[in-house]
Write a protein that holds these residues in place. Structure first.
Motif, PDB file in Angstrom:
ATOM      1  N   THR A  85      25.038   5.014  -0.214  1.00 48.53           N
ATOM      2  CA  THR A  85      24.389   6.187  -0.818  1.00 48.53           C
ATOM      3  C   THR A  85      23.019   5.812  -1.373  1.00 48.53           C
ATOM      4  OG1 THR A  85      26.550   7.135  -1.368  1.00 48.53           O
ATOM      5  CG2 THR A  85      24.627   8.000  -2.555  1.00 48.53           C
ATOM      6  N   GLY A  86      22.949   4.623  -2.010  1.00 48.85           N
ATOM      7  CA  GLY A  86      21.660   4.164  -2.531  1.00 48.85           C
ATOM      8  C   GLY A  86      20.643   3.959  -1.425  1.00 48.85           C
ATOM      9  N   ARG A  87      21.077   3.354  -0.324  1.00 46.18           N
ATOM     10  CA  ARG A  87      20.156   3.142   0.796  1.00 46.18           C
ATOM     11  C   ARG A  87      19.676   4.466   1.369  1.00 46.18           C
ATOM     12  NH1 ARG A  87      23.270  -1.602   4.279  1.00 46.18           N
ATOM     13  NH2 ARG A  87      23.070  -3.274   2.714  1.00 46.18           N
ATOM     14  N   LEU A  88      20.601   5.401   1.466  1.00 46.25           N
ATOM     15  CA  LEU A  88      20.236   6.711   2.008  1.00 46.25           C
ATOM     16  C   LEU A  88      19.262   7.435   1.080  1.00 46.25           C
ATOM     17  CD1 LEU A  88      20.719   8.803   4.240  1.00 46.25           C
ATOM     18  CD2 LEU A  88      22.638   9.691   2.924  1.00 46.25           C
ATOM     19  N   GLN A  89      19.453   7.312  -0.236  1.00 51.52           N
ATOM     20  CA  GLN A  89      18.595   7.985  -1.198  1.00 51.52           C
ATOM     21  C   GLN A  89      17.176   7.418  -1.153  1.00 51.52           C
ATOM     22  OE1 GLN A  89      19.471  10.592  -2.967  1.00 51.52           O
ATOM     23  NE2 GLN A  89      17.462  10.802  -3.983  1.00 51.52           N
ATOM     24  N   ALA A  90      17.106   6.081  -0.958  1.00 54.05           N
ATOM     25  CA  ALA A  90      15.781   5.451  -0.918  1.00 54.05           C
ATOM     26  C   ALA A  90      14.992   5.906   0.303  1.00 54.05           C
ATOM     27  CB  ALA A  90      15.936   3.928  -0.898  1.00 54.05           C
ATOM     28  N   LEU A  91      15.687   6.209   1.381  1.00 55.46           N
ATOM     29  CA  LEU A  91      15.013   6.629   2.604  1.00 55.46           C
ATOM     30  C   LEU A  91      14.808   8.129   2.684  1.00 55.46           C
ATOM     31  CD1 LEU A  91      16.926   4.322   5.136  1.00 55.46           C
ATOM     32  CD2 LEU A  91      14.623   3.994   4.199  1.00 55.46           C
ATOM     33  N   SER A  92      15.319   8.913   1.743  1.00 52.13           N
ATOM     34  CA  SER A  92      15.254  10.368   1.802  1.00 52.13           C
ATOM     35  C   SER A  92      13.828  10.856   1.530  1.00 52.13           C
ATOM     36  CB  SER A  92      16.212  10.971   0.766  1.00 52.13           C
ATOM     37  OG  SER A  92      16.055  12.376   0.722  1.00 52.13           O
ATOM     38  N   PRO A  93      13.316  11.787   2.306  1.00 55.38           N
ATOM     39  CA  PRO A  93      11.976  12.353   2.044  1.00 55.38           C
ATOM     40  C   PRO A  93      11.931  13.151   0.737  1.00 55.38           C
ATOM     41  CG  PRO A  93      13.085  13.551   3.803  1.00 55.38           C
ATOM     42  CD  PRO A  93      13.922  12.355   3.513  1.00 55.38           C
ATOM     43  N   LEU A  94      13.070  13.657   0.264  1.00 56.67           N
ATOM     44  CA  LEU A  94      13.077  14.422  -0.995  1.00 56.67           C
ATOM     45  C   LEU A  94      12.692  13.536  -2.177  1.00 56.67           C
ATOM     46  CD1 LEU A  94      16.310  16.577  -0.506  1.00 56.67           C
ATOM     47  CD2 LEU A  94      13.919  17.280  -0.250  1.00 56.67           C
ATOM     48  N   ALA A  95      13.122  12.249  -2.101  1.00 55.93           N
ATOM     49  CA  ALA A  95      12.752  11.329  -3.181  1.00 55.93           C
ATOM     50  C   ALA A  95      11.227  11.157  -3.233  1.00 55.93           C
ATOM     51  CB  ALA A  95      13.449   9.981  -2.975  1.00 55.93           C
ATOM     52  N   THR A  96      10.603  11.112  -2.106  1.00 60.19           N
ATOM     53  CA  THR A  96       9.134  10.982  -2.050  1.00 60.19           C
ATOM     54  C   THR A  96       8.465  12.225  -2.629  1.00 60.19           C
ATOM     55  OG1 THR A  96       9.348   9.626  -0.077  1.00 60.19           O
ATOM     56  CG2 THR A  96       7.180  10.571  -0.519  1.00 60.19           C
ATOM     57  N   LEU A  97       8.993  13.409  -2.265  1.00 63.40           N
ATOM     58  CA  LEU A  97       8.421  14.654  -2.798  1.00 63.40           C
ATOM     59  C   LEU A  97       8.592  14.744  -4.306  1.00 63.40           C
ATOM     60  CD1 LEU A  97       9.607  17.212  -0.067  1.00 63.40           C
ATOM     61  CD2 LEU A  97       7.340  16.201  -0.322  1.00 63.40           C
ATOM     62  N   ALA A  98       9.710  14.195  -4.839  1.00 61.57           N
ATOM     63  CA  ALA A  98       9.968  14.262  -6.277  1.00 61.57           C
ATOM     64  C   ALA A  98       8.934  13.455  -7.046  1.00 61.57           C
ATOM     65  CB  ALA A  98      11.377  13.758  -6.584  1.00 61.57           C
ATOM     66  N   ARG A  99       8.293  12.481  -6.375  1.00 56.32           N
ATOM     67  CA  ARG A  99       7.283  11.677  -7.072  1.00 56.32           C
ATOM     68  C   ARG A  99       5.897  12.337  -7.041  1.00 56.32           C
ATOM     69  NH1 ARG A  99       9.965   7.488  -4.218  1.00 56.32           N
ATOM     70  NH2 ARG A  99       8.180   7.238  -2.784  1.00 56.32           N
ATOM     71  N   GLY A 100       5.786  13.616  -6.592  1.00 58.52           N
ATOM     72  CA  GLY A 100       4.525  14.348  -6.631  1.00 58.52           C
ATOM     73  C   GLY A 100       3.854  14.502  -5.291  1.00 58.52           C
ATOM     74  N   TYR A 101       4.448  13.991  -4.247  1.00 60.74           N
ATOM     75  CA  TYR A 101       3.856  14.138  -2.924  1.00 60.74           C
ATOM     76  C   TYR A 101       4.263  15.466  -2.314  1.00 60.74           C
ATOM     77  CZ  TYR A 101       2.704   9.199  -3.258  1.00 60.74           C
ATOM     78  OH  TYR A 101       2.196   8.001  -3.653  1.00 60.74           O
ATOM     79  N   SER A 102       3.545  15.892  -1.254  1.00 58.95           N
ATOM     80  CA  SER A 102       3.857  17.141  -0.565  1.00 58.95           C
ATOM     81  C   SER A 102       3.599  16.955   0.927  1.00 58.95           C
ATOM     82  CB  SER A 102       3.005  18.298  -1.105  1.00 58.95           C
ATOM     83  OG  SER A 102       1.633  18.027  -0.879  1.00 58.95           O
ATOM     84  N   ILE A 103       4.116  17.904   1.716  1.00 59.37           N
ATOM     85  CA  ILE A 103       3.948  17.885   3.167  1.00 59.37           C
ATOM     86  C   ILE A 103       3.211  19.152   3.558  1.00 59.37           C
ATOM     87  CG2 ILE A 103       5.125  17.852   5.391  1.00 59.37           C
ATOM     88  CD1 ILE A 103       7.487  16.515   3.989  1.00 59.37           C
ATOM     89  N   CYS A 104       2.077  19.008   4.239  1.00 60.26           N
ATOM     90  CA  CYS A 104       1.267  20.142   4.660  1.00 60.26           C
ATOM     91  C   CYS A 104       1.393  20.331   6.158  1.00 60.26           C
ATOM     92  CB  CYS A 104      -0.203  19.917   4.293  1.00 60.26           C
ATOM     93  SG  CYS A 104      -0.477  19.759   2.518  1.00 60.26           S
ATOM     94  N   SER A 105       1.482  21.586   6.566  1.00 64.19           N
ATOM     95  CA  SER A 105       1.561  21.890   7.992  1.00 64.19           C
ATOM     96  C   SER A 105       0.887  23.217   8.263  1.00 64.19           C
ATOM     97  CB  SER A 105       3.016  21.954   8.442  1.00 64.19           C
ATOM     98  OG  SER A 105       3.710  22.967   7.740  1.00 64.19           O
ATOM     99  N   LEU A 106       0.396  23.419   9.483  1.00 61.48           N
ATOM    100  CA  LEU A 106      -0.218  24.676   9.882  1.00 61.48           C
ATOM    101  C   LEU A 106       0.857  25.737  10.002  1.00 61.48           C
ATOM    102  CD1 LEU A 106      -2.700  23.373  12.602  1.00 61.48           C
ATOM    103  CD2 LEU A 106      -3.268  24.141  10.280  1.00 61.48           C
ATOM    104  N   VAL A 107       0.567  26.930   9.506  1.00 60.67           N
ATOM    105  CA  VAL A 107       1.548  28.016   9.539  1.00 60.67           C
ATOM    106  C   VAL A 107       1.799  28.455  10.977  1.00 60.67           C
ATOM    107  CG1 VAL A 107       2.013  30.391   8.839  1.00 60.67           C
ATOM    108  CG2 VAL A 107       0.977  28.791   7.219  1.00 60.67           C
ATOM    109  N   ASP A 108       0.740  28.531  11.779  1.00 62.54           N
ATOM    110  CA  ASP A 108       0.887  29.064  13.137  1.00 62.54           C
ATOM    111  C   ASP A 108       1.722  28.150  14.034  1.00 62.54           C
ATOM    112  OD1 ASP A 108      -0.646  31.156  12.339  1.00 62.54           O
ATOM    113  OD2 ASP A 108      -2.536  30.346  13.169  1.00 62.54           O
ATOM    114  N   THR A 109       1.426  26.860  13.990  1.00 62.85           N
ATOM    115  CA  THR A 109       2.069  25.939  14.950  1.00 62.85           C
ATOM    116  C   THR A 109       3.124  25.061  14.317  1.00 62.85           C
ATOM    117  OG1 THR A 109       0.400  24.231  14.590  1.00 62.85           O
ATOM    118  CG2 THR A 109      -0.052  25.883  16.298  1.00 62.85           C
ATOM    119  N   GLY A 110       3.143  24.932  12.995  1.00 67.97           N
ATOM    120  CA  GLY A 110       4.078  24.035  12.333  1.00 67.97           C
ATOM    121  C   GLY A 110       3.670  22.594  12.434  1.00 67.97           C
ATOM    122  N   GLU A 111       2.472  22.290  12.965  1.00 70.30           N
ATOM    123  CA  GLU A 111       1.995  20.926  13.130  1.00 70.30           C
ATOM    124  C   GLU A 111       1.704  20.311  11.779  1.00 70.30           C
ATOM    125  OE1 GLU A 111      -1.650  18.485  15.323  1.00 70.30           O
ATOM    126  OE2 GLU A 111      -1.447  20.668  15.559  1.00 70.30           O
TER     127      GLU A 111
END
Length: 402
Positions: A343-369
């Motif tokens: 569970t610890g290994r999985l949590q460390a690799l989870s993208p949600l943990a990265t977002l919780a530290r203030g990061y975000s993911i940006c993508s184009l609305v039209d294409t999802g790129e």
């Protein structure tokens, strides 16, 4: 003045000279066969030669089918016939009416040729031999109704085993029609499924008298018989083709009768002996089982089953239950620890943990790129920003590449 002749007139004159020569009308000639062939018509064509000369020869089908042996190249023979001119070719040739092998008898040669042929085809192979029944209920006999052979066989069978039924098929065992009658007798017993074993044969005699049992048709009928066949031909020293093909050879017809059924009195003695052996074996088994039963009835398990179950046996059960519980707890604890690590290994690799530290993911609305650099967007593009909790939609007013 010389007379002018046509070819036909000259040939006819020469043929007339041949046909009126007493020596050429009926003579014996010996030589060696070469260029032998049998035409579709059944006529035999060959050349008869010696060290110095050769003559063409022919034997018509009516004569050739009487031969007991098969002519072949290189065979030395004696031929009786006549010599005349064959008008169409203008050649003289020998017309054979009789043929005998030189230096050996025709019957013996025919015997050896047929034996070699059938042996090559596998008719003598022991793998094809059928088992003779030990106690046949019905016995088929294919032989001549005259003579002492039939009477002797019936007498012996009746004396040795009176309950056996005898099915007799009378046939000729000597002469030109004998092979066909023997074949029909064997086929009749097979077609009617009339017996369990067949005896076919005859008494002693010369090679000519025994010849019916040296023919190919009789040999093949014995081989094809579904019912086991015993061959009983002649005396002990006489061997025929039927002996080699049959499932069992008897030295004489009387011996065949003795071989086909046991003596009833001997069978009765054997049955009595087996009965006694069976009784002794069963008695030994019963005594052995009785001894084992006595031992069991005197044991603690059968005399005091409650004491055994409630005493040491119950302690063993309790100890086993305790050890099972300990083992189960240990396994569960090991499973929990391993689950926590994973569970610890999985949590460390989870993208949600990265977002919780203030990061975000940006993508184009039209294409999802996914947008990785500022050059990936233009002024006026709609952008979706994925946050740790929720998302926002923005419009680009300006981009600043590095």
């Amino acid at each position: 003045m010389l007379r002018l002749l046509t070819v036909s007139e000259l040939t006819a004159h020469i043929k007339n000279l041949f046909d009126n020569d007493p020596l050429l009308l009926n003579l014996w000639v010996k030589g060696e066969i070469s260029n032998y062939k049998q035409a579709a018509s059944g006529h035999l064509y060959f050349t008869l030669k010696d060290e110095g000369c050769a003559i063409k020869a022919v034997m018509f089908r009516s004569r050739g089918r009487r031969l007991l042996f098969e002519p072949e190249d290189g065979m030395a023979v004696r031929i009786r016939g006549y010599v005349t001119v064959y008008p169409r070719d203008g050649t003289y040739q020998l017309y054979a009416e009789e043929m005998e092998p030189e230096g050996t008898g025709a019957l013996y040669l025919a015997f050896e040729q047929l034996k070699k042929k059938l042996e090559k085809e596998g008719l003598f192979d022991p793998r094809h031999k059928k088992k003779i029944p030990r106690l046949p209920r019905r016995i088929g006999i294919v032989t001549s109704p005259t003579g002492a052979v039939l009477r002797d066989m019936v007498k012996i069978i009746r004396r040795r085993f009176p309950g056996a039924e005898i099915i007799f098929v009378p046939v000729a065992v000597q002469g030109e029609g004998a092979p066909g009658e023997v074949v029909r007798g064997i086929q009749l017993l097979n077609r009617l499924n009339a017996c369990d074993v067949i005896i076919t044969g005859r008494g002693g005699g010369s090679l000519e008298e025994l010849w019916a049992f040296n023919t190919e048709v009789v040999a093949r009928s014995i081989f094809k018989s579904r019912i086991p066949v015993i061959s009983a031909v002649g005396h002990e020293t006489d061997y025929t083709i039927a002996d080699f093909v049959a499932d069992l050879r008897a030295p004489t017809p009387s011996a065949a009768a003795e071989m086909v059924v046991p003596v009833r009195e001997e069978m009765a003695r054997q049955v009595e002996m087996l009965h006694n052996r069976l009784c002794r074996a069963v008695g030994e088994k019963i005594r052995g089982y009785r001894h084992r039963l006595d031992l069991l009835t005197r044991s603690r398990v059968t005399s005091s089953p409650v004491e055994v179950l409630c005493g040491s046996r119950s302690q063993v059960v309790d100890e086993l239950a305790r050890r099972l519980g300990v083992t189960m707890e240990r396994c569960l604890e090991q499973g929990k620890n391993r689950l926590a690590v994973l569970t610890g290994r999985l949590q460390a690799l989870s993208p949600l943990a990265t977002l919780a530290r203030g990061y975000s993911i940006c993508s184009l609305v039209d294409t999802g790129e996914i947008i990785r650099t500022a050059t990936g967007v233009s002024s006026g593009d709609e952008v979706q920003v994925e946050l740790y909790r929720g998302r926002i939609f923005c419009r680009v007013t300006e981009s600043c590449p590095e």
